[in-house]
Design a protein around this motif. Structure first.
Motif, mmCIF file in Angstrom:
data_model
loop_
_atom_site.group_PDB
_atom_site.id
_atom_site.type_symbol
_atom_site.label_atom_id
_atom_site.label_comp_id
_atom_site.label_asym_id
_atom_site.label_seq_id
_atom_site.Cartn_x
_atom_site.Cartn_y
_atom_site.Cartn_z
ATOM 1 N N GLN A 119 0.871 -1.171 0.000
ATOM 2 C CA GLN A 119 0.000 0.000 0.000
ATOM 3 C C GLN A 119 0.910 1.222 0.000
ATOM 4 O OE1 GLN A 119 -2.408 -0.688 3.494
ATOM 5 N NE2 GLN A 119 -3.952 -1.797 2.323
ATOM 6 N N ARG A 120 1.103 1.776 -1.177
ATOM 7 C CA ARG A 120 2.037 2.898 -1.325
ATOM 8 C C ARG A 120 1.788 3.568 -2.683
ATOM 9 N NH1 ARG A 120 6.690 1.075 0.099
ATOM 10 N NH2 ARG A 120 6.190 -1.117 0.474
ATOM 11 N N TRP A 121 2.504 4.671 -2.900
ATOM 12 C CA TRP A 121 2.471 5.333 -4.199
ATOM 13 C C TRP A 121 3.358 4.561 -5.171
ATOM 14 C CZ3 TRP A 121 -1.150 8.770 -5.006
ATOM 15 C CH2 TRP A 121 -1.652 9.512 -3.932
ATOM 16 N N HIS A 122 2.842 4.345 -6.388
ATOM 17 C CA HIS A 122 3.618 3.665 -7.411
ATOM 18 C C HIS A 122 3.728 4.529 -8.659
ATOM 19 C CE1 HIS A 122 4.857 -0.086 -5.791
ATOM 20 N NE2 HIS A 122 3.645 -0.472 -5.453
ATOM 21 N N LEU A 123 4.675 4.179 -9.522
ATOM 22 C CA LEU A 123 5.040 4.998 -10.668
ATOM 23 C C LEU A 123 4.555 4.369 -11.970
ATOM 24 C CD1 LEU A 123 6.756 7.540 -11.444
ATOM 25 C CD2 LEU A 123 8.676 5.955 -11.785
ATOM 26 N N SER A 173 3.602 9.648 -14.017
ATOM 27 C CA SER A 173 2.557 9.929 -13.044
ATOM 28 C C SER A 173 2.550 8.867 -11.954
ATOM 29 C CB SER A 173 1.191 9.990 -13.740
ATOM 30 O OG SER A 173 0.885 8.733 -14.331
ATOM 31 N N VAL A 174 1.937 9.215 -10.827
ATOM 32 C CA VAL A 174 1.891 8.288 -9.702
ATOM 33 C C VAL A 174 0.439 7.985 -9.348
ATOM 34 C CG1 VAL A 174 4.110 9.044 -8.774
ATOM 35 C CG2 VAL A 174 1.997 10.154 -8.007
ATOM 36 N N PHE A 175 0.223 6.871 -8.667
ATOM 37 C CA PHE A 175 -1.105 6.495 -8.186
ATOM 38 C C PHE A 175 -0.947 5.693 -6.904
ATOM 39 C CE2 PHE A 175 0.366 2.937 -10.614
ATOM 40 C CZ PHE A 175 -0.122 1.817 -9.980
ATOM 41 N N TRP A 176 -2.004 5.696 -6.099
ATOM 42 C CA TRP A 176 -1.977 4.949 -4.840
ATOM 43 C C TRP A 176 -2.412 3.506 -5.120
ATOM 44 C CZ3 TRP A 176 0.003 5.732 -0.172
ATOM 45 C CH2 TRP A 176 -0.376 4.888 0.866
ATOM 46 N N MET A 233 2.361 -8.804 -2.316
ATOM 47 C CA MET A 233 3.383 -9.642 -2.952
ATOM 48 C C MET A 233 3.436 -10.961 -2.195
ATOM 49 S SD MET A 233 7.539 -9.245 -3.130
ATOM 50 C CE MET A 233 7.700 -8.201 -4.562
ATOM 51 N N THR A 234 3.488 -12.076 -2.928
ATOM 52 C CA THR A 234 3.522 -13.412 -2.336
ATOM 53 C C THR A 234 4.752 -14.147 -2.827
ATOM 54 O OG1 THR A 234 1.116 -13.485 -2.317
ATOM 55 C CG2 THR A 234 2.254 -15.565 -2.005
ATOM 56 N N SER A 235 5.440 -14.814 -1.904
ATOM 57 C CA SER A 235 6.599 -15.618 -2.301
ATOM 58 C C SER A 235 6.129 -16.987 -2.782
ATOM 59 C CB SER A 235 7.572 -15.790 -1.129
ATOM 60 O OG SER A 235 6.930 -16.382 -0.015
ATOM 61 N N ILE A 276 0.139 -8.772 -7.035
ATOM 62 C CA ILE A 276 -1.175 -8.330 -7.507
ATOM 63 C C ILE A 276 -1.493 -7.001 -6.838
ATOM 64 C CG2 ILE A 276 -3.624 -8.849 -7.611
ATOM 65 C CD1 ILE A 276 -2.985 -11.744 -7.457
ATOM 66 N N LEU A 277 -1.923 -6.034 -7.612
ATOM 67 C CA LEU A 277 -2.318 -4.749 -7.026
ATOM 68 C C LEU A 277 -3.308 -4.052 -7.948
ATOM 69 C CD1 LEU A 277 -0.624 -2.422 -8.753
ATOM 70 C CD2 LEU A 277 1.233 -3.180 -7.308
ATOM 71 N N ARG A 278 -3.953 -3.025 -7.411
ATOM 72 C CA ARG A 278 -4.917 -2.256 -8.186
ATOM 73 C C ARG A 278 -4.763 -0.780 -7.852
ATOM 74 N NH1 ARG A 278 -9.672 -0.775 -5.433
ATOM 75 N NH2 ARG A 278 -9.734 -1.526 -3.272
#
Length: 655
Positions: free
Chosen positions: A341-345, A350-353, A358-360, A374-376
């Protein structure tokens, strides 16, 4: 009288005919003198034809008992003019042990007398040993075939069955007489029989190994799939002597393959259709090895651009410099999963929240194989939360300012009460708005979790489509089936976890099926999870119009909080939940036989802060919808909670 020269000449003429046979062929007169011996006998004795002509049969070194017996038998042939057969063990001059069969035949002259005796001798020891070995092999074959789980049989060269193992009789319930010949074909399923029998005759004529699948009837009448294999047994001239057949039960395997095929097709469709979630795989060095359509849409990198890049490309520069990517990987290795849960590029800068995980990934031996992520895009949800927080803070400031104004101005009691009432009304409206926003947000999140994320998490099985990109199986790499099973177990666990989270946030059934069905399911699942017997009773809901949505939500939350308190504090061994609709109201009664507590009507059981806040929250919920909450409890006597509310919100027309 025949001279020695004539005998040698006759012997050579005869030898041109008998020289290549393996049996010993020779003739002698009544005195036992050799008149002829073929090459096989000469080589065994180690002498030439010239040396044996005229030599006495009984001077060859036979043991005395054997020589006497043979001499008696030869004399008997001369006297009776009849052939005679005998067999005896014998050690040749070269020291070879053998069992010889002797056939003495008289040669009758024109005067009717026996002129000489022709003898044929052969070693039958190897033949008998071969027969014994054959019998022993047959016995071993029968013992082995009876111990196998497969159905075993043999057929003659024409394809007619002549042997079945014990498993065959146990499976079919038929006798040997019912099974022999072509009787076994009656066991084949009617739908499979024509093609199976036609294939059998075609391959029988081709004399080649063949396999086929068909269903065979079991003794109880159940048909199960078998894979049949028939192998021709041929001689040195490539002629079929017999057929060896077997049938292996593959019914469970075919069912499993069919179910797995349907499941994998569903997973594949889900993965291909998803666009709301970025899903990608990385190796142990965080190098991207798979990139789905959702990742292309959310991050802006195409699959070709992302493949082979470091997974760090999605982190903003500040997090990258602080080692956030490395820290996330280490958390996933240590705990199995790491929240993201963070800002990504994005590719365009541009950035989005983002909200994801992440799963090993590990093989069966526990070795790390890589990572799945997996993220949205959760930017809108974050902005909504910020707006809600700011609205809440602004309202709190207004309440504090107005309270201070009341204290400083010393206005009349009427004005003070009017302002307090206004503040309370505003507070109630704010609380109603907050609850409404919360429930709407919970409904949306629950719907996303249940209808989208819960299903789309199965996209972890994209690993099944990327197996060719994994290292080839080796000493440190699992086989493809092991990789598939590892991903399938991971996906199943994530699906169950997501579905449980979706239910706890807000069960979809509350919107779709209503309060009665949702509470019944919730009580049953609570009872199963915490092993506490719980009864649920509903009255007055048949063909009845549903209560207002906020009413159902509030009552559901009250029961949910009550069950949580029972699980955490009550130590109860039994609980009951009654939901009753009567007239223009609806009520929920939650009763347990736990340890109870002291309730002064305002701050119940200060020793348990979580319970205090939970009960206060329950009362506020009921007040917001114009309802009431009554709690009856005593130490050691359990607790009963009565929650009652109208079917419509205050200000709405009653039915």
């Amino acid at each position: 009288m025949l001279t020695r020269e004539l005998l040698l000449h006759a012997a050579r003429v005869l030898d041109t005919t008998l020289t290549n046979i393996n049996d010993f062929a020779y003739t002698f007169n009544r005195d036992g003198n050799f008149l002829y011996a073929n090459r096989a006998l000469l080589e065994m004795l180690g002498i030439s034809l010239e040396e044996i002509i005229g030599k006495n049969f009984f001077d060859l070194g036979y043991p005395s008992e054997l020589a006497a017996r043979l001499q008696k038998q030869i004399q008997q042939v001369f006297d009776t003019k009849k052939s005679l057969t005998d067999e005896t063990p014998f050690t040749t001059p070269k020291g070879v042990n053998a069992i010889y069969e002797y056939i003495f035949s008289p040669v009758i002259a024109e005067n009717g007398e026996v002129e000489l005796v022709a003898c044929s001798t052969r070693d039958i020891g190897q033949h008998r040993k071969a027969q014994e070995d054959l019998h022993e092999s047959v016995a071993r074959f029968r013992t082995l075939s009876d111990s196998l789980p497969q159905l075993i049989w043999t057929n003659n060269a024409e394809g007619e069955a002549n042997y079945f193992n014990r498993r065959w009789f146990d499976y079919s319930g038929l006798s040997f007489e019912q099974s022999e010949g072509l009787g076994w074909q009656a066991m084949v399923h009617p739908d499979d029989a024509p093609a199976s029998v036609e294939r059998w005759h075609q391959d029988l004529a081709a004399s080649e190994i063949f396999e086929t699948e068909y269903r065979l009837r079991r003794a109880d009448g159940v048909y199960r799939w078998q894979i049949g294999r028939n192998v021709p047994l041929k001689d040195s001239a490539d002629r079929v002597l017999a057929w060896f057949g077997s049938a292996t039960d593959i019914d469970d395997l075919k069912r499993s393959e069919a179910e797995r095929g349907e499941s994998e097709e569903r997973y594949r469709l889900l993965v291909e259709d998803t666009k709301d979630y970025a899903m990608f795989l990385m190796d142990t060095e965080r190098c991207i090895i798979h990139w789905n359509n959702g990742a292309e849409r959310i991050f802006g990198f195409t699959r070709d651009e992302a493949m082979g890049q470091s997974g760090d490309i999605i982190f903003i520069p500040e997090d990258r410099a602080a080692g956030a990517a490395e820290e996330e990987m280490q958390t996933a290795i240590a705990q199995g999963r790491a929240p993201d849960q963070r800002w990504h590029l994005r590719r365009d800068g541009s950035v989005f929240w983002a909200n994801g995980v992440m799963t090993s990934l590990h093989d069966d031996a526990g070795a790390l194989r890589g990572f799945a992520k997996i993220l949205r895009d959760a930017t809108k949800e974050r902005e909504a939360e910020e707006q809600l927080r700011r609205a809440h803070d602004e309202q709190e400031n207004r309440v504090r300012e107005r309270t201070l104004e009341l204290a400083l101005t010393n206005q009349s009691l009427h004005a003070e009460m009017a302002q307090r009432l206004q503040i309370e009304q505003e507070r109630a409206q704010l609380m109603q708005r907050i609850v409404t926003i919360q429930e709407e947000e919970r409904r949306r999140i629950s719907r996303d979790l249940h209808d989208s994320m819960g299903q789309q998490l199965t996209a972890l099985l994209i690993g099944l489509q990327t197996l060719p990109e994994w290292p080839e199986p080796g000493p440190r790499s699992p086989s493809y089936p092991q990789q598939i099973e590892t991903l399938r177990v991971l996906a199943t666990d994530l699906i169950k976890h997501t579905q449980q989270l979706a239910w706890e946030v807000r069960p979809a059934a509350l919107d779709n099926l209503g309060l009665e069905a949702t509470l019944q399911q919730s009580v049953e699942e609570w009872s199963q999870r915490y092993k506490v017997p719980a009864a649920f009773v509903a009255r007055g809901f048949a063909q009845a119009q549903r209560a207002a949505e906020p009413i159902e939500t509030a009552l559901y939350r009250v029961v949910q909080e009550a069950l949580t308190n029972v699980q955490r504090h009550a130590q109860a061994t039994q609980i009951s939940v009654i939901l009753e609709r009567e007239g223009g109201s609806i009520a929920a009664v939650i009763e347990d036989n736990g340890r109870g507590f002291v309730d002064d009507g305002a701050i119940p059981d200060d020793r348990v802060p979580s319970r205090r806040l939970g009960l206060l929250g329950m009362r506020e919920r009921m007040e917001l919808i114009g309802g009431s909450l009554v709690i009856e409890s005593a130490l050691g006597a359990g607790t009963t909670i009565y929650a009652r509310a109208p079917l419509k919100l205050p200000g709405q027309n009653q039915p």
